[in-house]
Design a protein around this motif. Structure first.
Motif, PDB file in Angstrom:
ATOM      1  N   GLN A 200      30.378  39.835  66.981  1.00 54.37           N
ATOM      2  CA  GLN A 200      29.297  40.626  67.569  1.00 54.37           C
ATOM      3  C   GLN A 200      29.472  42.115  67.276  1.00 54.37           C
ATOM      4  O   GLN A 200      28.538  42.805  66.860  1.00 54.37           O
ATOM      5  CB  GLN A 200      29.232  40.385  69.079  1.00 54.37           C
ATOM      6  CG  GLN A 200      28.704  39.011  69.449  1.00 54.37           C
ATOM      7  CD  GLN A 200      28.875  38.685  70.920  1.00 54.37           C
ATOM      8  OE1 GLN A 200      29.350  39.506  71.709  1.00 54.37           O
ATOM      9  NE2 GLN A 200      28.492  37.463  71.302  1.00 54.37           N
ATOM     10  N   ARG A 201      30.686  42.616  67.453  1.00 54.63           N
ATOM     11  CA  ARG A 201      30.927  44.054  67.275  1.00 54.63           C
ATOM     12  C   ARG A 201      30.827  44.481  65.813  1.00 54.63           C
ATOM     13  O   ARG A 201      30.530  45.641  65.516  1.00 54.63           O
ATOM     14  CB  ARG A 201      32.294  44.447  67.838  1.00 54.63           C
ATOM     15  CG  ARG A 201      32.331  44.489  69.367  1.00 54.63           C
ATOM     16  CD  ARG A 201      33.731  44.814  69.856  1.00 54.63           C
ATOM     17  NE  ARG A 201      33.799  44.893  71.309  1.00 54.63           N
ATOM     18  CZ  ARG A 201      33.673  46.026  72.004  1.00 54.63           C
ATOM     19  NH1 ARG A 201      33.468  47.161  71.368  1.00 54.63           N
ATOM     20  NH2 ARG A 201      33.760  46.035  73.317  1.00 54.63           N
ATOM     21  N   LEU A 202      31.095  43.561  64.898  1.00 51.50           N
ATOM     22  CA  LEU A 202      30.963  43.892  63.469  1.00 51.50           C
ATOM     23  C   LEU A 202      29.532  43.707  62.972  1.00 51.50           C
ATOM     24  O   LEU A 202      29.234  44.034  61.820  1.00 51.50           O
ATOM     25  CB  LEU A 202      31.908  43.021  62.634  1.00 51.50           C
ATOM     26  CG  LEU A 202      33.386  43.374  62.704  1.00 51.50           C
ATOM     27  CD1 LEU A 202      34.221  42.342  61.954  1.00 51.50           C
ATOM     28  CD2 LEU A 202      33.652  44.767  62.128  1.00 51.50           C
ATOM     29  N   GLY A 203      28.665  43.194  63.837  1.00 50.05           N
ATOM     30  CA  GLY A 203      27.275  42.996  63.444  1.00 50.05           C
ATOM     31  C   GLY A 203      27.102  41.914  62.402  1.00 50.05           C
ATOM     32  O   GLY A 203      26.200  41.967  61.568  1.00 50.05           O
ATOM     33  N   MET A 204      27.966  40.903  62.444  1.00 44.06           N
ATOM     34  CA  MET A 204      27.908  39.845  61.429  1.00 44.06           C
ATOM     35  C   MET A 204      26.662  38.983  61.603  1.00 44.06           C
ATOM     36  O   MET A 204      26.188  38.763  62.715  1.00 44.06           O
ATOM     37  CB  MET A 204      29.151  38.966  61.518  1.00 44.06           C
ATOM     38  CG  MET A 204      30.410  39.638  60.996  1.00 44.06           C
ATOM     39  SD  MET A 204      31.827  38.508  61.113  1.00 44.06           S
ATOM     40  CE  MET A 204      32.918  39.239  59.887  1.00 44.06           C
ATOM     41  N   ASP A 205      26.167  38.484  60.465  1.00 45.51           N
ATOM     42  CA  ASP A 205      24.965  37.660  60.445  1.00 45.51           C
ATOM     43  C   ASP A 205      25.352  36.187  60.347  1.00 45.51           C
ATOM     44  O   ASP A 205      25.722  35.712  59.283  1.00 45.51           O
ATOM     45  CB  ASP A 205      24.093  38.071  59.259  1.00 45.51           C
ATOM     46  CG  ASP A 205      22.835  37.215  59.143  1.00 45.51           C
ATOM     47  OD1 ASP A 205      22.383  36.701  60.185  1.00 45.51           O
ATOM     48  OD2 ASP A 205      22.322  37.084  58.026  1.00 45.51           O
ATOM     49  N   ASP A 206      25.252  35.481  61.466  1.00 41.54           N
ATOM     50  CA  ASP A 206      25.552  34.039  61.491  1.00 41.54           C
ATOM     51  C   ASP A 206      26.820  33.715  60.701  1.00 41.54           C
ATOM     52  O   ASP A 206      26.782  32.988  59.713  1.00 41.54           O
ATOM     53  CB  ASP A 206      24.372  33.253  60.929  1.00 41.54           C
ATOM     54  CG  ASP A 206      24.583  31.737  61.042  1.00 41.54           C
ATOM     55  OD1 ASP A 206      25.278  31.312  61.995  1.00 41.54           O
ATOM     56  OD2 ASP A 206      24.077  31.004  60.172  1.00 41.54           O
ATOM     57  N   PRO A 207      27.969  34.248  61.115  1.00 40.87           N
ATOM     58  CA  PRO A 207      29.184  34.060  60.307  1.00 40.87           C
ATOM     59  C   PRO A 207      29.699  32.628  60.334  1.00 40.87           C
ATOM     60  O   PRO A 207      29.523  31.907  61.325  1.00 40.87           O
ATOM     61  CB  PRO A 207      30.190  34.996  60.981  1.00 40.87           C
ATOM     62  CG  PRO A 207      29.733  35.064  62.410  1.00 40.87           C
ATOM     63  CD  PRO A 207      28.226  35.005  62.352  1.00 40.87           C
ATOM     64  N   ALA A 208      30.325  32.229  59.227  1.00 43.46           N
ATOM     65  CA  ALA A 208      31.108  30.991  59.220  1.00 43.46           C
ATOM     66  C   ALA A 208      32.416  31.297  59.940  1.00 43.46           C
ATOM     67  O   ALA A 208      33.043  32.326  59.675  1.00 43.46           O
ATOM     68  CB  ALA A 208      31.376  30.546  57.788  1.00 43.46           C
ATOM     69  N   VAL A 209      32.822  30.444  60.849  1.00 39.93           N
ATOM     70  CA  VAL A 209      34.043  30.676  61.621  1.00 39.93           C
ATOM     71  C   VAL A 209      35.064  29.595  61.277  1.00 39.93           C
ATOM     72  O   VAL A 209      34.767  28.405  61.378  1.00 39.93           O
ATOM     73  CB  VAL A 209      33.763  30.677  63.140  1.00 39.93           C
ATOM     74  CG1 VAL A 209      35.056  30.909  63.923  1.00 39.93           C
ATOM     75  CG2 VAL A 209      32.736  31.757  63.490  1.00 39.93           C
ATOM     76  N   PHE A 210      36.224  30.028  60.844  1.00 38.21           N
ATOM     77  CA  PHE A 210      37.300  29.102  60.486  1.00 38.21           C
ATOM     78  C   PHE A 210      38.474  29.334  61.429  1.00 38.21           C
ATOM     79  O   PHE A 210      39.007  30.448  61.484  1.00 38.21           O
ATOM     80  CB  PHE A 210      37.749  29.321  59.040  1.00 38.21           C
ATOM     81  CG  PHE A 210      36.715  28.973  58.014  1.00 38.21           C
ATOM     82  CD1 PHE A 210      36.645  27.687  57.491  1.00 38.21           C
ATOM     83  CD2 PHE A 210      35.800  29.919  57.587  1.00 38.21           C
ATOM     84  CE1 PHE A 210      35.681  27.360  56.545  1.00 38.21           C
ATOM     85  CE2 PHE A 210      34.832  29.601  56.638  1.00 38.21           C
ATOM     86  CZ  PHE A 210      34.772  28.316  56.121  1.00 38.21           C
ATOM     87  N   VAL A 211      38.841  28.306  62.166  1.00 39.99           N
ATOM     88  CA  VAL A 211      39.990  28.398  63.068  1.00 39.99           C
ATOM     89  C   VAL A 211      41.048  27.428  62.559  1.00 39.99           C
ATOM     90  O   VAL A 211      40.924  26.216  62.699  1.00 39.99           O
ATOM     91  CB  VAL A 211      39.601  28.054  64.522  1.00 39.99           C
ATOM     92  CG1 VAL A 211      40.815  28.195  65.437  1.00 39.99           C
ATOM     93  CG2 VAL A 211      38.473  28.965  64.997  1.00 39.99           C
TER      94      VAL A 211
END
Length: 710
Positions: free
Chosen positions: A193-204
């Protein structure tokens, strides 16, 4: 700063082999790389030592332009850029240690397309002049390292990181990757949210670092226990984390008195002394570092074999990151935490004095750390559940697993707690939940109408303290979660539905059944695998590192040296098969390491042994003494064909073998015609031998095939 001639490939694995010397990616790395190559914003949560850097360095090599890497520490930039140069990758960093002329030269390299990666601090990045410079170059990717620093929920918040959303505002079409080793759910959400990412892929990635052993010891007589632990680990590198600056200095002095090679590190030191001390540790000139948590972030030293916490850390994120500095090379490493309730009291006093805005959150995280130290169940399961990951079976590599506690079936107890949580709509904190379970007539219970729910009083047979202990255990194993951002309300954890509806059994430990921990020696895989050749290679690595003015692990990691000592390659092609040997390092250091291995193997042969890798060398020695193939074969009791095969392999490896002198031109022409007539299916020589009616033996056929290949 120049790199090797670039490779033109769309396959990330080709870059992994060429520049890093590895044949296969670690879990998730390739998926992350493909996400970035597809132009998608990406968040990566990967534990220390999991290979985060490769996830943006390979896309940087594959994409046109330069990747801008935002990194919070100068030491991290310097080490990573040095390691990239050693791998043949063009990279640079810009920070406050450089003169303006040096910075301008680096900017010119970026403008002219000479750089693939440029590391910069967030402070430098945010200046108007640097942002203007960025608009003049072709940027392939923004990589935000140590991304947890952006979140006020994180354990290492840095205000300047919160302004990095300017990158998305000013460069909306350039993908961003944010990487961190430690972040809970709240922090992960905050980062994107703080980086203003656009629908990021999240890898955990999995937080399960199976090579790390976990142990908690009582805080009494810490010094004596540390002496015992270190005596079991001679000539190994490790870190002892202390709470105060003063204790780092006094502990280092006590270790030095006992003959240990120790130094101290903390933020109050003179910057020059601090930098010199860190460099000595990185270069293996100092083995033991007594340090505050100011030491370690971003340090890539791969051969740290143990981490000891002299005091309990203040939260699990920090603890996990600090123990993660051990065993980054994947080999076995030991972690030990000394626990005393006095440490908890000290932290609470510090927090009370400073009164941070998120005091409640800090206290809650401290309590979770205390629960880990007090735990009677598998410690790895506790760590993983904190990061919302389930470990289905106890790990077998922590002190609780090695010395199991007596358990009982606590499933009904867990179901009562979960039922109360569900019926209170997951909105009440721990103490109020216990009051409800015990049938209390407190004002909070009555005002909330909680005396009317079905599970009111369902746990009145247990004392308040017992319920608190059991709830802590249920939190630790993932049955219950704490909603820190919802006034610490308890809610269902990752195992809750299985317990309520899936017949999942939950084992708990009665509060009085925990045995006292003791110091125990554990034989590590690393210790058992190391031999005389490994030690020779390690000494050579140190010599080369000093010559190159880099830390030893930048030359090769311990695991690469162990693989080298195990395989004992004596040719460049064989050395390429050693994990971690890329093309650039093969060119720079291959001959020195091969010479050391050959020297060792020859010594073993002279001592009457036949070690791995010796057979070709023995053939070479006889050849250099003027013996023919037939004479060598008779001496060695091998076939002439085998000896000819050795000579062909040695010739390919660059040894001075005159293959043409071993066969006449007429013989060579006739054999080549036969090979052309029948072919060489899977390298089989028998059809050629039969076609020639057995006029030439297999040694001559082998020589001709070797000449044709050459």
């Amino acid at each position: 700063m120049t790199s090797e001639a670039p490779i033109r490939s769309q396959n990330p694995a080709d870059y992994l082999k060429r520049y890093y010397g590895y044949d296969v990616f670690r879990p998730m790395q390739e998926d992350i790389i493909q996400s970035i190559l597809g132009g998608r914003d990406t968040v990566v949560l990967m534990p220390t030592g999991g290979g985060k850097s490769v996830c943006f360095q390979i896309p940087a090599l594959m994409l046109p332009g330069v990747t801008i890497v935002v990194s919070p520490l100068i030491a991290l930039m310097k080490d990573q850029v040095g390691a990239l140069h050693m791998n043949g990758i063009s990279a640079a960093y810009i920070n406050s240690t450089q003169h303006s002329r040096e910075q301008r030269d680096i900017e010119e390299d970026a403008l002219s397309g000479k750089l693939k990666l440029l590391y910069v601090s967030p402070e430098k990045l945010l200046t108007e002049s640097f942002l203007h410079f960025l608009k003049r170059i072709k940027i392939s990717l923004f990589a935000i390292d140590e991304a947890h620093c952006i979140s006020s929920w994180g354990h290492d918040f840095r205000p300047e990181y919160t302004q990095l959303n300017i990158l998305k505002e000013q460069f909306p079409d350039i993908p961003t990757i944010a990487l961190t080793a430690t972040a809970d759910k709240l922090t992960r959400q905050d980062i994107s949210q703080r980086l203003g990412m656009d629908d990021p892929a999240v890898f955990v990635a999995s937080f399960n670092r199976t090579n790390l052993s976990l142990q908690v010891l009582p805080g009494q007589n810490r010094i004596q226990q540390i002496f015992k632990l270190l005596q079991q680990k001679p000539d190994t590198s490790g870190i002892i984390y202390c709470l105060s600056r003063k204790s780092t200095e006094s502990l280092a002095a006590k270790l030095q008195e006992k003959g240990f090679n120790a130094a101290f590190y903390h933020a109050g030191m003179d910057p020059t002394d601090r930098s010199r001390t860190q460099e000595a540790f990185l270069r293996d000139d100092v083995r033991i570092m007594c340090a505050t948590i100011a030491f370690g972030m971003g340090i890539d030293k791969s051969n740290v074999r143990w981490v000891i916490h002299y005091n309990m850390p203040k939260n699990i994120e920090g603890f996990y990151q600090e123990i993660g500095r051990a065993g980054r090379d994947g080999a076995a490493a030991q972690t030990v935490l000394f626990y005393s309730f006095a440490d908890v009291a000290t932290y609470k006093e510090m927090l009370a004095e400073n009164s941070p805005a998120n005091l409640g959150l800090q206290l809650a995280k401290l309590e979770r750390m205390q629960q880990y130290a007090d735990a009677h169940t598998c410690r790895r399961q506790i760590l993983l559940s904190y990061f919302s990951e389930e470990l289905s079976e106890p790990c077998g590599n922590c002190d609780v697993c090695r010395d199991p506690r007596v358990t009982f079936d606590g499933t009904i107890l867990a179901q009562k707690a979960l039922s109360a949580i569900v019926r209170t709509h997951e909105r009440v904190p721990m103490n109020l939940l216990i009051d409800i379970l015990r049938g209390s007539r407190s004002q909070q219970v009555l005002q909330g109408g909680f005396d009317q729910i079905k599970t009111y009083g369902a746990g009145r047979d247990l004392r308040f303290e017992d319920w608190r202990n059991y709830l802590h255990q249920l939190i630790n194993i993932g049955v219950i979660e704490v909603a820190y951002d919802q006034h610490y309300a308890l809610r269902r954890g990752i195992l809750a539905d299985q317990v309520l509806y899936g017949n999942r059994r939950i084992d708990l430990v009665r509060p009085d059944d925990a045995p006292k921990a003791v110091v125990e020696k554990t034989k590590t895989k690393t210790e058992t695998n190391r031999d005389e050749l490994f030690e020779r290679l390690r000494a050579l690595r140190k010599q080369l590192a000093d010559e190159q003015n880099v830390p030893p692990y930048v030359i090769f990691t311990d695991t690469t040296l162990e693989d080298m000592a195990r395989q004992r390659p004596i040719t460049p092609d064989a050395l390429r098969n050693v994990s971690g040997v890329g093309e650039r390092k093969l060119q720079l250091f291959g001959k020195r390491f091969l010479d050391a291995i050959i020297d060792y193997v020859r010594g073993r042969v002279q001592a009457g042994e036949k070690p791995k890798g010796s057979t070709q060398l023995m053939t070479l020695d006889f050849y250099n003494n003027g013996m023919t193939i037939e004479e060598i074969a008779a001496e060695r009791k091998l076939t002439p064909g085998s000896i000819a095969g050795h000579l062909v392999q040695l010739s390919k490896a660059g040894y001075a073998i005159d293959l043409e002198s071993l066969i006449s031109p007429a013989e060579r022409r006739e054999i080549e015609k036969a090979i052309a007539a029948v072919g060489l299916e899977e390298g089989r020589l028998k059809p050629v031998f039969d076609h020639l009616g057995g006029r030439y033996d297999y040694s001559k056929l082998t020589i001709v095939v070797g000449l044709m290949d050459k």
